[in-house]
Motif scaffolding. Sequence first.
Motif, PDB file in Angstrom:
ATOM      1  N   SER A 224      16.586  57.629  48.496  1.00 45.02           N
ATOM      2  CA  SER A 224      17.453  58.799  48.342  1.00 45.02           C
ATOM      3  C   SER A 224      17.309  59.768  49.504  1.00 45.02           C
ATOM      4  N   ASN A 225      16.170  59.759  50.182  1.00 43.89           N
ATOM      5  CA  ASN A 225      15.910  60.727  51.244  1.00 43.89           C
ATOM      6  C   ASN A 225      15.564  60.090  52.588  1.00 43.89           C
ATOM      7  N   ARG A 226      15.773  58.753  52.709  1.00 45.31           N
ATOM      8  CA  ARG A 226      15.333  58.083  53.932  1.00 45.31           C
ATOM      9  C   ARG A 226      15.922  56.675  53.973  1.00 45.31           C
ATOM     10  N   VAL A 227      16.372  56.250  55.142  1.00 47.60           N
ATOM     11  CA  VAL A 227      16.825  54.873  55.335  1.00 47.60           C
ATOM     12  C   VAL A 227      16.180  54.353  56.614  1.00 47.60           C
ATOM     13  N   THR A 228      15.553  53.189  56.501  1.00 49.10           N
ATOM     14  CA  THR A 228      14.847  52.604  57.635  1.00 49.10           C
ATOM     15  C   THR A 228      15.387  51.205  57.909  1.00 49.10           C
ATOM     16  N   TRP A 229      15.840  50.981  59.154  1.00 48.57           N
ATOM     17  CA  TRP A 229      16.321  49.671  59.598  1.00 48.57           C
ATOM     18  C   TRP A 229      15.247  49.022  60.477  1.00 48.57           C
ATOM     19  N   TRP A 230      15.130  47.690  60.404  1.00 44.10           N
ATOM     20  CA  TRP A 230      14.141  46.998  61.235  1.00 44.10           C
ATOM     21  C   TRP A 230      14.582  45.566  61.526  1.00 44.10           C
ATOM     22  N   ILE A 231      13.855  44.943  62.442  1.00 41.96           N
ATOM     23  CA  ILE A 231      13.954  43.518  62.731  1.00 41.96           C
ATOM     24  C   ILE A 231      12.532  42.987  62.795  1.00 41.96           C
ATOM     25  N   VAL A 232      12.331  41.726  62.432  1.00 41.07           N
ATOM     26  CA  VAL A 232      11.016  41.091  62.535  1.00 41.07           C
ATOM     27  C   VAL A 232      10.944  40.322  63.841  1.00 41.07           C
ATOM     28  N   ASN A 233       9.911  40.589  64.621  1.00 40.82           N
ATOM     29  CA  ASN A 233       9.674  39.876  65.873  1.00 40.82           C
ATOM     30  C   ASN A 233       9.246  38.450  65.538  1.00 40.82           C
ATOM     31  N   PRO A 234      10.040  37.436  65.889  1.00 44.65           N
ATOM     32  CA  PRO A 234       9.679  36.067  65.509  1.00 44.65           C
ATOM     33  C   PRO A 234       8.421  35.552  66.196  1.00 44.65           C
ATOM     34  N   ALA A 235       8.017  36.202  67.278  1.00 45.14           N
ATOM     35  CA  ALA A 235       6.845  35.737  68.011  1.00 45.14           C
ATOM     36  C   ALA A 235       5.546  36.046  67.294  1.00 45.14           C
ATOM     37  N   ASN A 236       5.529  37.174  66.539  1.00 42.59           N
ATOM     38  CA  ASN A 236       4.268  37.575  65.905  1.00 42.59           C
ATOM     39  C   ASN A 236       4.419  38.054  64.463  1.00 42.59           C
ATOM     40  N   GLY A 237       5.659  38.068  63.928  1.00 43.53           N
ATOM     41  CA  GLY A 237       5.875  38.469  62.545  1.00 43.53           C
ATOM     42  C   GLY A 237       5.826  39.963  62.292  1.00 43.53           C
ATOM     43  N   GLN A 238       5.719  40.768  63.346  1.00 43.41           N
ATOM     44  CA  GLN A 238       5.647  42.214  63.174  1.00 43.41           C
ATOM     45  C   GLN A 238       7.040  42.826  63.110  1.00 43.41           C
ATOM     46  N   LYS A 239       7.163  43.884  62.279  1.00 46.84           N
ATOM     47  CA  LYS A 239       8.432  44.598  62.187  1.00 46.84           C
ATOM     48  C   LYS A 239       8.590  45.556  63.361  1.00 46.84           C
ATOM     49  N   ALA A 249      19.711  64.743  52.905  1.00 50.20           N
ATOM     50  CA  ALA A 249      20.107  63.788  51.869  1.00 50.20           C
ATOM     51  C   ALA A 249      21.624  63.667  51.769  1.00 50.20           C
ATOM     52  N   SER A 250      22.344  64.717  52.164  1.00 47.05           N
ATOM     53  CA  SER A 250      23.807  64.679  52.103  1.00 47.05           C
ATOM     54  C   SER A 250      24.396  63.652  53.064  1.00 47.05           C
ATOM     55  N   ARG A 251      23.614  63.176  54.030  1.00 45.73           N
ATOM     56  CA  ARG A 251      24.074  62.165  54.977  1.00 45.73           C
ATOM     57  C   ARG A 251      23.595  60.773  54.599  1.00 45.73           C
ATOM     58  N   ILE A 252      23.021  60.612  53.412  1.00 43.63           N
ATOM     59  CA  ILE A 252      22.539  59.323  52.921  1.00 43.63           C
ATOM     60  C   ILE A 252      23.353  58.939  51.693  1.00 43.63           C
ATOM     61  N   PRO A 253      23.894  57.737  51.624  1.00 45.96           N
ATOM     62  CA  PRO A 253      24.685  57.337  50.463  1.00 45.96           C
ATOM     63  C   PRO A 253      23.900  57.464  49.162  1.00 45.96           C
ATOM     64  N   ALA A 254      24.603  57.855  48.100  1.00 43.36           N
ATOM     65  CA  ALA A 254      23.963  58.050  46.800  1.00 43.36           C
ATOM     66  C   ALA A 254      24.629  57.241  45.693  1.00 43.36           C
ATOM     67  N   ASN A 255      25.592  56.400  46.042  1.00 43.50           N
ATOM     68  CA  ASN A 255      26.301  55.607  45.049  1.00 43.50           C
ATOM     69  C   ASN A 255      25.840  54.154  45.078  1.00 43.50           C
ATOM     70  N   GLY A 256      25.731  53.560  43.898  1.00 41.74           N
ATOM     71  CA  GLY A 256      25.484  52.132  43.835  1.00 41.74           C
ATOM     72  C   GLY A 256      26.528  51.379  44.633  1.00 41.74           C
ATOM     73  N   SER A 257      26.117  50.318  45.331  1.00 44.39           N
ATOM     74  CA  SER A 257      26.994  49.656  46.295  1.00 44.39           C
ATOM     75  C   SER A 257      26.885  48.141  46.203  1.00 44.39           C
ATOM     76  N   HIS A 258      27.931  47.484  46.665  1.00 39.90           N
ATOM     77  CA  HIS A 258      27.915  46.031  46.794  1.00 39.90           C
ATOM     78  C   HIS A 258      27.137  45.641  48.051  1.00 39.90           C
ATOM     79  N   TYR A 259      26.705  44.398  48.072  1.00 41.22           N
ATOM     80  CA  TYR A 259      25.867  43.836  49.122  1.00 41.22           C
ATOM     81  C   TYR A 259      26.701  42.751  49.796  1.00 41.22           C
ATOM     82  N   LEU A 260      26.921  42.851  51.118  1.00 41.92           N
ATOM     83  CA  LEU A 260      27.891  41.986  51.783  1.00 41.92           C
ATOM     84  C   LEU A 260      27.381  41.445  53.119  1.00 41.92           C
ATOM     85  N   THR A 261      27.970  40.302  53.497  1.00 43.04           N
ATOM     86  CA  THR A 261      27.871  39.754  54.845  1.00 43.04           C
ATOM     87  C   THR A 261      29.260  39.239  55.206  1.00 43.04           C
TER      88      THR A 261
END
Length: 296
Positions: A224-239, A249-261
Amino acid sequence: MKMGWLRFSLCSSALLLAGSPLAAVAAPAFTENWAASTSPYFYSYGGSQNTAISNSAQSGTTDGKALQFKLAANPAVGVGGGITKESSALYKYGTFTTRLKTTDCSSQPNTGVVTGFFTYFNDGGDYNGNGLPDNSEIDFEWLCAEPQVIYLTMYTDFAAGAHRRVSRILNLATGTIHSTCYYESFSGNCQALGGNENLPSSIPALAGYNSSTAYYEYGFTWRSNRVTWWIVNPANGQKITLWDYQGPASRIPANGSHYLTNIWHTNDWTPPSRPSATQPPNSARYAYVDWTAYVP
């Protein structure tokens, strides 16, 4: 980035059946390995010539199988002309993770194709009461003309001519952050972000990173108060933390959402190094998903 209004028109019937987006969504954890012909979590839609085929034999995956997205040659512009996998359920807060390989356009460098991994909800309601329809959306997106660049975007509202979003654009191969901004329209200027909205202020380079030539594990944790994006380094498994947004918080979504690709053709969104990359694909283009997971 310009996806919300297009997607809503396609999915409104499914959204109306999904329940209130403000409800606390108590969805259980799952991992979809895409090893069966159908999924209990996701369904497909898009242009009639496109496909999303599970249990496709692919090297480089954890079990030799993947979900294969096929975007046919010369598709219609926009999300509706592409191919999408969308969850039937709504999810609110948690960790969303995937291992995927984005669309490869190296044979036609000025192709305009987007690969997206994200959450989304827009039924036209103004649940936060700011006078704009809510557009709850948290994105990873890639343009195939420059597969080293990642677009991280978070919307709270969207209407024609006005919206609210924060965005970070970065080149992971060089460790360059191109911009971290707040916008209130597509024609408006970037309002550069600092402090807790600009963390980390620098990122390390991931040597050899190319989202279209290898599988990488990507994820974001939505609170609700934070969003963190990451990638895992395939060489060592570290984020590697790509963006740890701790702004209002007003700039962070607060509604349940669908999950898509999805993958789709854009004719008006181009990467920094290729301003002419708007061509429709002249042959079929593919993206692959090894697995998709959610933990509440």
